[in-house]
Every structure is written in C-alpha cells, then in structure tokens.
Design an enzyme around this catalytic site. Structure first.
Site, PDB file in Angstrom:
ATOM      1  N   CYS A  34       0.867  -1.183   0.000  1.00 15.38           N
ATOM      2  CA  CYS A  34       0.000   0.000   0.000  1.00 15.38           C
ATOM      3  C   CYS A  34       0.898   1.225   0.000  1.00 15.38           C
ATOM      4  CB  CYS A  34      -0.873  -0.027   1.256  1.00 15.38           C
ATOM      5  SG  CYS A  34      -1.844   1.461   1.504  1.00 15.38           S
ATOM      6  N   CYS A  88      -0.336   3.517  -6.708  1.00 11.93           N
ATOM      7  CA  CYS A  88      -1.279   2.953  -5.739  1.00 11.93           C
ATOM      8  C   CYS A  88      -1.465   1.510  -6.177  1.00 11.93           C
ATOM      9  CB  CYS A  88      -2.599   3.707  -5.798  1.00 11.93           C
ATOM     10  SG  CYS A  88      -3.944   2.890  -4.895  1.00 11.93           S
TER      11      CYS A  88
END
Ligand code: DGL
Length: 257
Positions: free
Chosen positions: A73, A182
């Site tokens: 992440c 991302c």
C-alpha cells in the site's frame, strides 16, 4: 503451515502485488490482510495511519507469525515504514512509486504519477522525484475515486469509463510514461489503457517488490500451501469472496481490532 509472507493493504489493491509474488514463489503460503474497517487509507491523516498500522501489524504479525511483511500500500508505505520497522522484529518490505524506472524509460521526459490524494501530497514524493527524476516534468494526479473503481473491477462490476477519462485528463497528450502509485491501480490497467493514448507506458512496482521478497525470504519446504485472507470488519459481499477465491484465498478469517 501458516502464511510465510503476510501481505497487507487497506483493500484489495495488494492483490496486484500478491499476483507478482505468486509468480515468483508459487510454493509459498501467503496470508493477505485487508483493513476494511479503516479503508480507504487515502483520506486518513499521517498520524492516524501510523498509529493504526503499528497497532494492527503488531497484533496480526504476533498472531500469524510470518517470516516477512509486505506493506502493499503506497499510502501506508510512504509514511509508516520507519515506525513499522521499529515496532516489528521481522523484515518489512514496502512499496515505492516507480518514479525512478519511469524517468529512465521516458523519452519525452514528461512522466505522470497517479496515486491517492494522500500519497500525492507526501514530502516523500517530492524527494523521490528530485532525486530520481530531476530532468523530468512530473504531472501528479491524486485520486481516491480510482481506488473505489479498482475495488469494483476486482468484484467484476462495471465501471464508468467516462469518469475515468475525466480523471485522466491532465495525463492526455502530455506524458509518455505513467507511474501507478497505488497498488489498486494495476487492477485497472485494461481500463486505463482504453482511455489513455496508446503510446503511454504504464509502470507499477509489483514485479520489483516480488524480486525483493524473493531475495530475502528463507525458502522452507511447504507441503501444505495455503492462502488465507484476513479482514478487520465483518462484511457480506459475495462478489468479493468469489474474486478472492479465484485468487486462491478461499479461507477467510475475521480478525478483531
Ligand atoms: N492500495 C492503497 C495504496 O497503494 C490505497 C488505497 C486506499 O486509499 O485505501 O495507496
């Protein structure tokens, strides 16, 4: 044997990293943890994120005893890695937006970064681009909507391509290389390719993370390979469960936090 590797994301974005790791290490058990109680991370402050991550990871690492942890992440990695490495006694591998390889590959020296609003605003990104892409113009697009779109695509739900086109507008006819900063966004690669010009190359960090994991994992024989998915808030979502099962995660475990 329980998962030798614990892979973490707020939602299902980390599955893009799981796929790369499974390709290199098909014989290794993996636990996947998604923090659906606090998802999406892009809207949390730095303080909230660091506190949440240190508490949650300490707890789950203690329960599942992996050899190493992958923070799949960017929103979390760009700020919480030092605190996590301090708090945990196992190796912690993070994700870094692939600005360096993008700068090396770009021909017109205009590169894009598509990430959550949280990631885009971090000092870390400015440091990364000053260090690795000083000769490039970096166009940053911060979007939390794309995270929700990736969650939908993973569940095999349709998304609105017009909305995607609008979000990607600043990248049209400018960049030749686009960093997906991302981990959710590689799940939208096909859709992004449909709305961006054909000459735009998409780059993410999944393969590099898998290489890193492969280089530090102590390989042990595992006769009972298993894939478990842990979540932090109870939910009813058949399409999510089906898609997780297709990725090999048919064992779902609710973890209280
Ligand atoms: N997958 C996460 C990332 O790489 C973000 C998703 C979120 O905002 O929760 O940044």
């Amino acid at each position: 044997m329980a998962g030798q590797i614990l892979i973490f994301d707020s939602g299902i974005g980390g599955i893009s990293v799981v796929r790369e790791i499974k390709q290199l290490l098909p014989q290794v058990s993996i636990d996947y943890l998604f923090d659906n109680l606090y998802y999406p991370y892009g809207r949390l402050s730095e303080e909230q994120l660091i506190k949440r991550l240190v508490e949650l990871m300490s707890d789950v690492v203690n329960k599942t005893k992996p050899q190493l942890l992958v923070i799949a992440c960017n929103s979390a990695s760009t700020i919480a890695l030092p605190a996590l490495r301090k708090a945990l006694s196992i190796p912690v591998v993070g994700v870094v937006p692939a600005i360096k390889p993008a700068a090396q590959q770009s021909k017109n020296k205009v590169i894009g970064l598509l990430a959550t609003q949280g990631t885009i605003s971090r000092d870390y990104i400015s440091r990364l681009s000053n260090e690795h892409a000083p000769d490039c113009h970096l166009i940053k697009v911060g979007t939390n909507e794309l995270v929700a779109m990736a969650e939908s695509v993973f569940r095999n739900h349709a998304i609105n391509l017009d909305q995607l086109t609008v979000i990607c507008k600043p990248l049209q006819n400018t960049v030749d290389t686009l960093v997906l900063g991302c981990t959710h966004f590689p799940l939208l690669k096909n859709q992004l390719q449909q709305v961006l010009p054909q000459n735009v190359t998409l780059i993410d960090s999944g393969a590099a993370i898998a290489q890193r994991v492969c280089s530090i994992l102590i390989k042990k024989p595992d006769n009972n390979i298993c894939f478990r998915a842990f979540y932090t808030e109870r939910y009813q979502d058949d399409s999510l469960n089906q898609s997780l099962a297709q990725e090999g995660f048919s064992e779902l475990v609710y973890i209280t936090r």
